[in-house]
Design an enzyme around this catalytic site. Structure first.
Site, PDB file in Angstrom:
ATOM      1  N   GLY A 175       0.788  -1.229   0.000  1.00 20.12           N
ATOM      2  CA  GLY A 175       0.000   0.000   0.000  1.00 20.12           C
ATOM      3  C   GLY A 175       0.817   1.275   0.000  1.00 20.12           C
ATOM      4  O   GLY A 175       0.287   2.360   0.233  1.00 20.12           O
ATOM      5  N   GLU A 217       4.679  -6.296   1.450  1.00 21.44           N
ATOM      6  CA  GLU A 217       4.203  -6.682   0.116  1.00 21.44           C
ATOM      7  C   GLU A 217       4.038  -5.463  -0.788  1.00 21.44           C
ATOM      8  O   GLU A 217       2.920  -5.119  -1.176  1.00 21.44           O
ATOM      9  CB  GLU A 217       2.863  -7.406   0.238  1.00 21.44           C
ATOM     10  N   PRO A 218       5.144  -4.805  -1.115  1.00 24.43           N
ATOM     11  CA  PRO A 218       4.998  -3.632  -1.985  1.00 24.43           C
ATOM     12  C   PRO A 218       4.529  -4.072  -3.366  1.00 24.43           C
ATOM     13  O   PRO A 218       5.028  -5.070  -3.892  1.00 24.43           O
ATOM     14  CB  PRO A 218       6.419  -3.043  -2.067  1.00 24.43           C
ATOM     15  N   GLY A 219       3.583  -3.387  -3.920  1.00 23.85           N
ATOM     16  CA  GLY A 219       3.080  -3.719  -5.248  1.00 23.85           C
ATOM     17  C   GLY A 219       3.402  -2.574  -6.177  1.00 23.85           C
ATOM     18  O   GLY A 219       4.436  -2.536  -6.837  1.00 23.85           O
ATOM     19  N   ARG A 220       2.526  -1.581  -6.154  1.00 25.64           N
ATOM     20  CA  ARG A 220       2.691  -0.477  -7.108  1.00 25.64           C
ATOM     21  C   ARG A 220       3.954   0.329  -6.849  1.00 25.64           C
ATOM     22  O   ARG A 220       4.483   0.945  -7.781  1.00 25.64           O
ATOM     23  CB  ARG A 220       1.450   0.395  -7.105  1.00 25.64           C
ATOM     24  N   CYS A 287     -17.517   3.013 -25.317  1.00 28.73           N
ATOM     25  CA  CYS A 287     -18.910   3.467 -25.399  1.00 28.73           C
ATOM     26  C   CYS A 287     -19.463   3.898 -24.047  1.00 28.73           C
ATOM     27  O   CYS A 287     -20.500   3.380 -23.606  1.00 28.73           O
ATOM     28  CB  CYS A 287     -19.759   2.361 -25.998  1.00 28.73           C
ATOM     29  N   GLU A 288     -18.773   4.775 -23.371  1.00 28.25           N
ATOM     30  CA  GLU A 288     -19.240   5.304 -22.089  1.00 28.25           C
ATOM     31  C   GLU A 288     -18.779   6.757 -22.016  1.00 28.25           C
ATOM     32  O   GLU A 288     -17.591   7.022 -22.269  1.00 28.25           O
ATOM     33  CB  GLU A 288     -18.558   4.601 -20.903  1.00 28.25           C
ATOM     34  N   TYR A 317      -1.644  -2.013 -11.809  1.00 28.64           N
ATOM     35  CA  TYR A 317      -3.114  -1.916 -11.878  1.00 28.64           C
ATOM     36  C   TYR A 317      -3.563  -1.220 -13.156  1.00 28.64           C
ATOM     37  O   TYR A 317      -4.454  -0.374 -13.150  1.00 28.64           O
ATOM     38  CB  TYR A 317      -3.682  -1.182 -10.654  1.00 28.64           C
TER      39      TYR A 317
HETATM   40  C1  LIG Z   1      -2.794  -8.498   0.078  1.00 27.98           C
HETATM   41  C2  LIG Z   1      -2.174  -7.398  -0.708  1.00 27.98           C
HETATM   42  N1  LIG Z   1      -0.879  -7.101  -0.495  1.00 27.98           N
HETATM   43  C3  LIG Z   1      -0.278  -6.113  -1.196  1.00 27.98           C
HETATM   44  C4  LIG Z   1      -0.965  -5.388  -2.148  1.00 27.98           C
HETATM   45  C5  LIG Z   1      -0.223  -4.318  -2.866  1.00 27.98           C
HETATM   46  O1  LIG Z   1      -0.806  -3.071  -2.711  1.00 27.98           O
HETATM   47  P1  LIG Z   1      -0.092  -1.793  -3.364  1.00 27.98           P
HETATM   48  O2  LIG Z   1       0.119  -2.115  -4.790  1.00 27.98           O
HETATM   49  O3  LIG Z   1      -1.035  -0.673  -3.174  1.00 27.98           O
HETATM   50  O4  LIG Z   1       1.213  -1.637  -2.650  1.00 27.98           O
HETATM   51  C6  LIG Z   1      -2.311  -5.673  -2.395  1.00 27.98           C
HETATM   52  C7  LIG Z   1      -3.086  -4.920  -3.406  1.00 27.98           C
HETATM   53  O5  LIG Z   1      -4.175  -5.212  -3.766  1.00 27.98           O
HETATM   54  C8  LIG Z   1      -2.927  -6.700  -1.658  1.00 27.98           C
HETATM   55  O6  LIG Z   1      -4.214  -7.001  -1.858  1.00 27.98           O
END
Ligand SMILES: Cc1ncc(COP(=O)(O)O)c(C=O)c1O
Length: 360
Positions: A175, A217-220, A287-288, A317
């Site tokens: 997050g 758990e870094p994602g974005r 089409c929106e 995302y």
């Molecule tokens: C369980 C979990 N961990 C980590 C993430 C990564 O979140 P972010 O990309 O915002 O860091 C997510 C995103 O949906 C998630 O559901």
């Protein structure tokens, strides 16, 4: 991506049998994967067991028995429990997952998390290794994470009192906010690292617990700023007060603006324009009327069909949320480094789309 993540020595989150199977086919070690999902299907759970996923995150009480039934006798599947710590953080309600009023996890407040833990401990095929939480996305300050650590360590302490076990792992999710537009605040990752460590050490010392192995758990924060979406302008329309710059993609490759008002800062790319900047709205081709990629942005007044528009911070995302709307086809992915470009994922063709249709 899975190969690069492996080369960097990172673990990998998957949230379906599809993501899991794909990662395994690249050679990613399944024991370094964590499977998430608020509603895992029997197929997801079977694939996780069959392929040997490292940890499965229990997100509802009902999946405990279903999962245990899939575990071959004489073996044990490691699991974490996803706890809702009751913390509101994140950029929008659609991406806040640490509060009670949403679909993920098991509540601390109403005792669902504690109930699930007791049920898991009753299952010989399941090995509870720790707790998990994910507060949400686009969190720009460290404070919510510190509170989450305190609450989860509190639960670790109660688990030890009630069940006499000390869980060795703590996963506090991701997050970490990135800046989509100039001037937006982002999470200071170094500060997060130091302050979480200090908080974890202090909370564990106060509770007399050993410090668990910490996972984030870094994602974005990893993938987002690394990606740029490129669009071709198809038409420019001036209606009353507004200028609409329509491009060859839209909500089918990036639904985020339509879903929860995500804002981007598009730029003209590929030519220098001497024209003054004007306020424009970049729209998609779908089409929106709500198919808007970026409203009220500054683009050169001579932006015209054929121009290229770049949308920075499109590495997360974006393509993963792409759809088949209007059969436009999902875009390709090109890796670029030091002036070299390489196709990683080809454009979805009409033949791809047609091949799924079995006819009457
Ligand atoms: C369980 C979990 N961990 C980590 C993430 C990564 O979140 P972010 O990309 O915002 O860091 C997510 C995103 O949906 C998630 O559901």
């Amino acid at each position: 991506m899975a190969t690069w993540i492996h080369h960097e020595g990172l673990g990998l989150d998957v949230s379906s049998a599809g993501e899991l199977e794909l990662a395994v086919t690249t050679g990613f070690p399944p024991e370094h994967m964590v499977m998430h999902g608020n509603a895992k299907s029997p197929h997801d759970l079977r694939a996780a067991i069959r392929l040997g996923v490292g940890r499965i995150v229990i997100d509802s009480t009902s999946e405990i028995a279903r999962l245990a039934a899939e575990v071959p006798s004489g073996t044990r599947q490691k699991v974490l429990v996803r706890v809702v710590p009751g913390i509101a953080a994140g950029g929008h309600t659609a991406i806040r997952t640490g509060t009670e009023d949403q679909k993920f996890g098991l509540s601390l407040v109403d005792g669902s998390a504690q109930h699930a833990i007791a049920r898991i401990l009753d299952q010989p095929g399941l090995q509870l290794t720790g707790l998990h939480c994910h507060l949400g996305s686009q969190i720009a300050t460290v404070k919510p994470y510190l509170l989450a650590v305190r609450r989860l360590v509190g639960l670790l302490s109660r688990i030890r009192q009630q069940h006499g076990i000390t869980l060795p792992e703590l996963d506090i999710g991701g997050g970490h906010a990135v800046a989509y537009r100039p001037g937006e605040s982002l999470l200071d990752i170094e500060a997060l690292g130091t302050r979480i460590r200090t908080e974890l050490d202090a909370s564990c010392a106060a509770a007399g617990l050993p410090v668990p192995r910490l996972t984030i758990e870094p994602g974005r924060a990893i993938a987002g700023p690394a990606g740029i979406a490129l669009y071709r302008v198809l038409s420019v329309k001036r209606t009353g007060e507004r200028t609409f710059v329509a491009v060859d993609g839209g909500m089918s490759d990036n639904p985020r603006p339509a879903l929860y008002g995500a804002r981007y800062a598009p730029r003209l790319l590929g030519r220098h324009s001497p024209a003054d900047r004007q306020t424009a709205t970049v729209v998609g081709r779908h089409c929106e009327a709500g198919d808007i990629l970026a409203s009220d942005v500054q683009l050169p007044g001579d932006t015209r069909p054929g121009d290229l528009i770049a949308i920075p911070v499109a590495g997360a995302y974006h393509l993963s949320m792409a759809s088949g709307y209007n059969m436009v086809g999902r875009p390709p992915v090109v890796a670029v480094t030091e002036g070299r470009a390489r196709l990683l994922v080809r454009r979805e063709s009409f033949a791809d789309i047609r091949s799924r249709d079995v006819g009457l």
